[in-house]
Each structure stands twice: as structure tokens, then as C-alpha cells.
Write a protein that holds these residues in place. Sequence first.
Motif, PDB file in Angstrom:
ATOM      1  N   ALA A  62       0.835  -1.207   0.000  1.00 52.68           N
ATOM      2  CA  ALA A  62       0.000   0.000   0.000  1.00 52.68           C
ATOM      3  C   ALA A  62       0.866   1.252   0.000  1.00 52.68           C
ATOM      4  O   ALA A  62       0.577   2.226  -0.705  1.00 52.68           O
ATOM      5  CB  ALA A  62      -0.920  -0.007   1.211  1.00 52.68           C
ATOM      6  N   ILE A  63       1.937   1.259   0.786  1.00 50.69           N
ATOM      7  CA  ILE A  63       2.830   2.414   0.830  1.00 50.69           C
ATOM      8  C   ILE A  63       3.467   2.649  -0.539  1.00 50.69           C
ATOM      9  O   ILE A  63       3.616   3.792  -0.985  1.00 50.69           O
ATOM     10  CB  ILE A  63       3.905   2.221   1.921  1.00 50.69           C
ATOM     11  N   GLY A  64       3.805   1.579  -1.225  1.00 48.84           N
ATOM     12  CA  GLY A  64       4.397   1.705  -2.547  1.00 48.84           C
ATOM     13  C   GLY A  64       3.441   2.280  -3.579  1.00 48.84           C
ATOM     14  O   GLY A  64       3.878   2.806  -4.612  1.00 48.84           O
ATOM     15  N   ARG A  65       2.139   2.203  -3.298  1.00 48.04           N
ATOM     16  CA  ARG A  65       1.114   2.711  -4.207  1.00 48.04           C
ATOM     17  C   ARG A  65       0.384   3.902  -3.586  1.00 48.04           C
ATOM     18  O   ARG A  65      -0.760   4.183  -3.926  1.00 48.04           O
ATOM     19  CB  ARG A  65       0.114   1.596  -4.530  1.00 48.04           C
ATOM     20  N   LEU A  66       1.047   4.605  -2.694  1.00 50.77           N
ATOM     21  CA  LEU A  66       0.388   5.641  -1.901  1.00 50.77           C
ATOM     22  C   LEU A  66      -0.268   6.708  -2.778  1.00 50.77           C
ATOM     23  O   LEU A  66      -1.352   7.213  -2.453  1.00 50.77           O
ATOM     24  CB  LEU A  66       1.406   6.286  -0.959  1.00 50.77           C
ATOM     25  N   ASP A  67       0.372   7.044  -3.884  1.00 48.13           N
ATOM     26  CA  ASP A  67      -0.169   8.099  -4.741  1.00 48.13           C
ATOM     27  C   ASP A  67      -1.380   7.667  -5.562  1.00 48.13           C
ATOM     28  O   ASP A  67      -1.951   8.470  -6.301  1.00 48.13           O
ATOM     29  CB  ASP A  67       0.917   8.660  -5.664  1.00 48.13           C
ATOM     30  N   SER A  68      -1.783   6.403  -5.420  1.00 49.47           N
ATOM     31  CA  SER A  68      -2.964   5.924  -6.153  1.00 49.47           C
ATOM     32  C   SER A  68      -4.255   6.069  -5.353  1.00 49.47           C
ATOM     33  O   SER A  68      -5.337   5.817  -5.879  1.00 49.47           O
ATOM     34  CB  SER A  68      -2.781   4.452  -6.546  1.00 49.47           C
ATOM     35  N   PHE A  69      -4.149   6.498  -4.083  1.00 47.11           N
ATOM     36  CA  PHE A  69      -5.329   6.596  -3.223  1.00 47.11           C
ATOM     37  C   PHE A  69      -5.869   8.024  -3.204  1.00 47.11           C
ATOM     38  O   PHE A  69      -5.115   8.998  -3.152  1.00 47.11           O
ATOM     39  CB  PHE A  69      -4.993   6.150  -1.798  1.00 47.11           C
ATOM     40  N   ASP A  70      -7.194   8.120  -3.226  1.00 44.42           N
ATOM     41  CA  ASP A  70      -7.846   9.422  -3.131  1.00 44.42           C
ATOM     42  C   ASP A  70      -7.905   9.907  -1.685  1.00 44.42           C
ATOM     43  O   ASP A  70      -7.936  11.115  -1.426  1.00 44.42           O
ATOM     44  CB  ASP A  70      -9.274   9.331  -3.688  1.00 44.42           C
ATOM     45  N   TRP A  71      -7.962   8.953  -0.748  1.00 40.51           N
ATOM     46  CA  TRP A  71      -8.025   9.259   0.677  1.00 40.51           C
ATOM     47  C   TRP A  71      -7.109   8.316   1.454  1.00 40.51           C
ATOM     48  O   TRP A  71      -7.011   7.132   1.132  1.00 40.51           O
ATOM     49  CB  TRP A  71      -9.444   9.059   1.229  1.00 40.51           C
ATOM     50  N   PHE A  83       2.577   3.809  10.622  1.00 34.58           N
ATOM     51  CA  PHE A  83       2.523   3.940   9.166  1.00 34.58           C
ATOM     52  C   PHE A  83       3.691   4.790   8.662  1.00 34.58           C
ATOM     53  O   PHE A  83       4.406   4.398   7.726  1.00 34.58           O
ATOM     54  CB  PHE A  83       1.193   4.570   8.756  1.00 34.58           C
ATOM     55  N   LEU A  84       3.904   5.932   9.281  1.00 33.56           N
ATOM     56  CA  LEU A  84       4.961   6.818   8.825  1.00 33.56           C
ATOM     57  C   LEU A  84       6.349   6.277   9.158  1.00 33.56           C
ATOM     58  O   LEU A  84       7.308   6.533   8.430  1.00 33.56           O
ATOM     59  CB  LEU A  84       4.756   8.207   9.408  1.00 33.56           C
ATOM     60  N   GLU A  85       6.449   5.526  10.238  1.00 35.08           N
ATOM     61  CA  GLU A  85       7.728   4.891  10.546  1.00 35.08           C
ATOM     62  C   GLU A  85       8.067   3.848   9.484  1.00 35.08           C
ATOM     63  O   GLU A  85       9.221   3.735   9.051  1.00 35.08           O
ATOM     64  CB  GLU A  85       7.691   4.235  11.927  1.00 35.08           C
ATOM     65  N   ARG A  86       7.058   3.104   9.032  1.00 38.30           N
ATOM     66  CA  ARG A  86       7.311   2.119   7.983  1.00 38.30           C
ATOM     67  C   ARG A  86       7.657   2.815   6.666  1.00 38.30           C
ATOM     68  O   ARG A  86       8.524   2.338   5.912  1.00 38.30           O
ATOM     69  CB  ARG A  86       6.093   1.208   7.803  1.00 38.30           C
ATOM     70  N   MET A  87       7.019   3.941   6.391  1.00 38.04           N
ATOM     71  CA  MET A  87       7.382   4.717   5.205  1.00 38.04           C
ATOM     72  C   MET A  87       8.849   5.134   5.272  1.00 38.04           C
ATOM     73  O   MET A  87       9.584   5.047   4.276  1.00 38.04           O
ATOM     74  CB  MET A  87       6.491   5.955   5.089  1.00 38.04           C
ATOM     75  N   PRO A  94       7.006  11.388   2.583  1.00 32.60           N
ATOM     76  CA  PRO A  94       5.614  11.783   2.827  1.00 32.60           C
ATOM     77  C   PRO A  94       5.007  12.545   1.651  1.00 32.60           C
ATOM     78  O   PRO A  94       3.789  12.575   1.486  1.00 32.60           O
ATOM     79  CB  PRO A  94       5.713  12.663   4.081  1.00 32.60           C
ATOM     80  N   ASP A  95       5.849  13.150   0.819  1.00 30.78           N
ATOM     81  CA  ASP A  95       5.360  13.880  -0.347  1.00 30.78           C
ATOM     82  C   ASP A  95       4.697  12.959  -1.364  1.00 30.78           C
ATOM     83  O   ASP A  95       4.018  13.443  -2.281  1.00 30.78           O
ATOM     84  CB  ASP A  95       6.506  14.632  -1.022  1.00 30.78           C
ATOM     85  N   ARG A  96       4.883  11.673  -1.198  1.00 35.37           N
ATOM     86  CA  ARG A  96       4.285  10.699  -2.126  1.00 35.37           C
ATOM     87  C   ARG A  96       2.760  10.704  -2.029  1.00 35.37           C
ATOM     88  O   ARG A  96       2.062  10.310  -2.954  1.00 35.37           O
ATOM     89  CB  ARG A  96       4.836   9.301  -1.807  1.00 35.37           C
ATOM     90  N   MET A  97       2.265  11.193  -0.897  1.00 30.44           N
ATOM     91  CA  MET A  97       0.819  11.247  -0.692  1.00 30.44           C
ATOM     92  C   MET A  97       0.245  12.433  -1.461  1.00 30.44           C
ATOM     93  O   MET A  97       0.603  13.580  -1.218  1.00 30.44           O
ATOM     94  CB  MET A  97       0.496  11.377   0.804  1.00 30.44           C
ATOM     95  N   THR A  98      -0.664  12.153  -2.401  1.00 34.57           N
ATOM     96  CA  THR A  98      -1.255  13.208  -3.225  1.00 34.57           C
ATOM     97  C   THR A  98      -2.747  13.381  -2.990  1.00 34.57           C
ATOM     98  O   THR A  98      -3.342  14.341  -3.487  1.00 34.57           O
ATOM     99  CB  THR A  98      -1.022  12.901  -4.712  1.00 34.57           C
ATOM    100  N   GLY A  99      -3.354  12.465  -2.243  1.00 30.61           N
ATOM    101  CA  GLY A  99      -4.790  12.538  -1.999  1.00 30.61           C
ATOM    102  C   GLY A  99      -5.112  13.331  -0.744  1.00 30.61           C
ATOM    103  O   GLY A  99      -4.289  14.080  -0.206  1.00 30.61           O
ATOM    104  N   LEU A 100      -6.341  13.152  -0.261  1.00 26.96           N
ATOM    105  CA  LEU A 100      -6.808  13.828   0.942  1.00 26.96           C
ATOM    106  C   LEU A 100      -6.573  12.952   2.162  1.00 26.96           C
ATOM    107  O   LEU A 100      -6.487  11.718   2.056  1.00 26.96           O
ATOM    108  CB  LEU A 100      -8.296  14.153   0.801  1.00 26.96           C
ATOM    109  N   VAL A 101      -6.511  13.602   3.327  1.00 26.30           N
ATOM    110  CA  VAL A 101      -6.226  12.886   4.576  1.00 26.30           C
ATOM    111  C   VAL A 101      -7.318  13.186   5.593  1.00 26.30           C
ATOM    112  O   VAL A 101      -7.715  14.339   5.776  1.00 26.30           O
ATOM    113  CB  VAL A 101      -4.851  13.314   5.148  1.00 26.30           C
ATOM    114  N   ALA A 102      -7.792  12.143   6.254  1.00 23.65           N
ATOM    115  CA  ALA A 102      -8.766  12.290   7.337  1.00 23.65           C
ATOM    116  C   ALA A 102      -8.152  11.751   8.621  1.00 23.65           C
ATOM    117  O   ALA A 102      -7.471  10.726   8.615  1.00 23.65           O
ATOM    118  CB  ALA A 102     -10.062  11.547   7.017  1.00 23.65           C
ATOM    119  N   ALA A 103      -8.388  12.461   9.728  1.00 24.18           N
ATOM    120  CA  ALA A 103      -7.895  12.050  11.042  1.00 24.18           C
ATOM    121  C   ALA A 103      -9.065  11.975  12.001  1.00 24.18           C
ATOM    122  O   ALA A 103      -9.940  12.841  11.994  1.00 24.18           O
ATOM    123  CB  ALA A 103      -6.856  13.039  11.566  1.00 24.18           C
TER     124      ALA A 103
END
Length: 274
Positions: A62-71, A83-87, A94-103
Amino acid sequence: MNRLTPIGEDRLPLSGVRVMVTRARSQARELVEKIEALGGEAYEFPLLKMVPPTDTGPLDYAIGRLDSFDWVMFTSVNGVRFFLERMRQLGVSPDRMTGLVAAVGPKTAAELAKHGWTADVIPSDYVAEGMLTALQGRLTPGQRVLLPRADIARKTLPDELRRMGLQVTEVDAYETVIDGANAPEAAERLRRGEIDAIAFTSSSTVQHFTQVMAPYGLDGLLASVRIACIGPVTAETAKRLGLPVHAVAREYTVDGLLQALTANLGGDVHGTHI
């Protein structure tokens, strides 16, 4: 219960109240310090340990495909950390993330902010149901959602997202394992009446508590103990497992739990001033 009224200007809200804290050792310090600041005595009985997943394959994929997710939706501070430690271990920026983030809440959002991520959605109720409410109108069928979570996380959020037509990928960012090493000592403290209240911060702590304490005769140990839960989901788990619940936080945070302890358990535990 009646709301606590102070008997003296110098008396703190939890003066004389002995509270068992069941959070994982890595997370307990905030709650312990705040109990002590309110005049209480905290006894740490950590029931959980968070560890990396046994099989990191799905997480790594999933981390390798991070830029394919909308959320990407995070439902806990631990989910963010693992998650970020594994990244970092995989060398993925972290710049690989291009979608939206919910917390799920402000503490989870704050943890994201430490790593340069801004939460686009933060619900007012810090549970899965609150997340769904906050996301209303922002989701489109067919969108791809990544949920990095604990291996024992509830299925409410992913199930509802799928029902709404979204493509959901769930991955274990970390695993929660039971830690009952201090059970004999905790049982003895309860038996001697040295614990006035137990603070539960998740359903998993309740489940593990009943499991590790069952051999010691749980009903007898809790006869004079008050139980406070961080929210309705945790409270429902406690009731389902046969535990009495005396206070439930209105805001599903450590501070909300402390408010419930203060307002509902402080003086009434000893019956000295209510």
C-alpha cells in the motif's frame, strides 16, 4: 452520581482517589500525569503492547502505491506513527501522498502535522461514526481509500465506506498484543481495596482486562470499584463483558475521561463530599 463539590480551596478534584490506568505503557504517561495533577494517585496496569505487523507485505504494498489513493484515513495516533515509521524504513517520502487525509481527532491530526501532513477532515466526535458524518458530501463512489489501522480495529468505518461504493484497502499498520505481566499485582491491589476507579481508554483494554483478571475472580474484585470509559463504544464493550460502568466521557479524549472522573467519581468514591 452527583457532581462533586469541593470541601476546601486547596483540595484538588481527585484528591485521595486511586485510579488504575490500563493504557499501553507507551501511551499512559499523559493520563497518569493529569490524574496526579488533579490530586489523584495513578497505578499503571498496562494491558496492551503495540508492535509492527508480523507480515508487513500488505502495508508495504500500500505504501508503494500511496499516490494511487484518493483518501488516507487514520483512526488513531498509533496508526499514524507506525505507518509513517514504515514509510521512513522503506525510504518513501511523505510527499508521495497526493490525496486527501482524514484524522479521527485532533491528537491524530497533530501527529500527522509533525510529519508535514495536514488533515483535511477532523470529526467533532472522535470515533468511526463521527468520521463518517464529517465525510458526508466529500466522498464519491469509486474513490480509493487506504485505512492503515490496528489489526483489531472495528469494521464500522470500512464496511460503511464500501456500502457507499468506495474501494477500501485495509492494512495492519500495527498489531495489538496482550500484556498481562502485572495481573497478579493488580489483582492483589484490587482485593485489598487499594483501587477506587479504573479508567478504560479503548474497547481492547476492556477485553484484555477481563481476560487477564478472570482467574482472580473478577466480580469480587470490582465490588467497590468505579469504572470510567473514554466513550460509548468502550462503555458498551464493558457492559457486554459484565462490567459496571459509572462514568462515560462526553468528549472522547483523555481530557474528557478526566472530566468524567472528576465530575462523577471524585468525592463519591469515598462518600466524603458530594
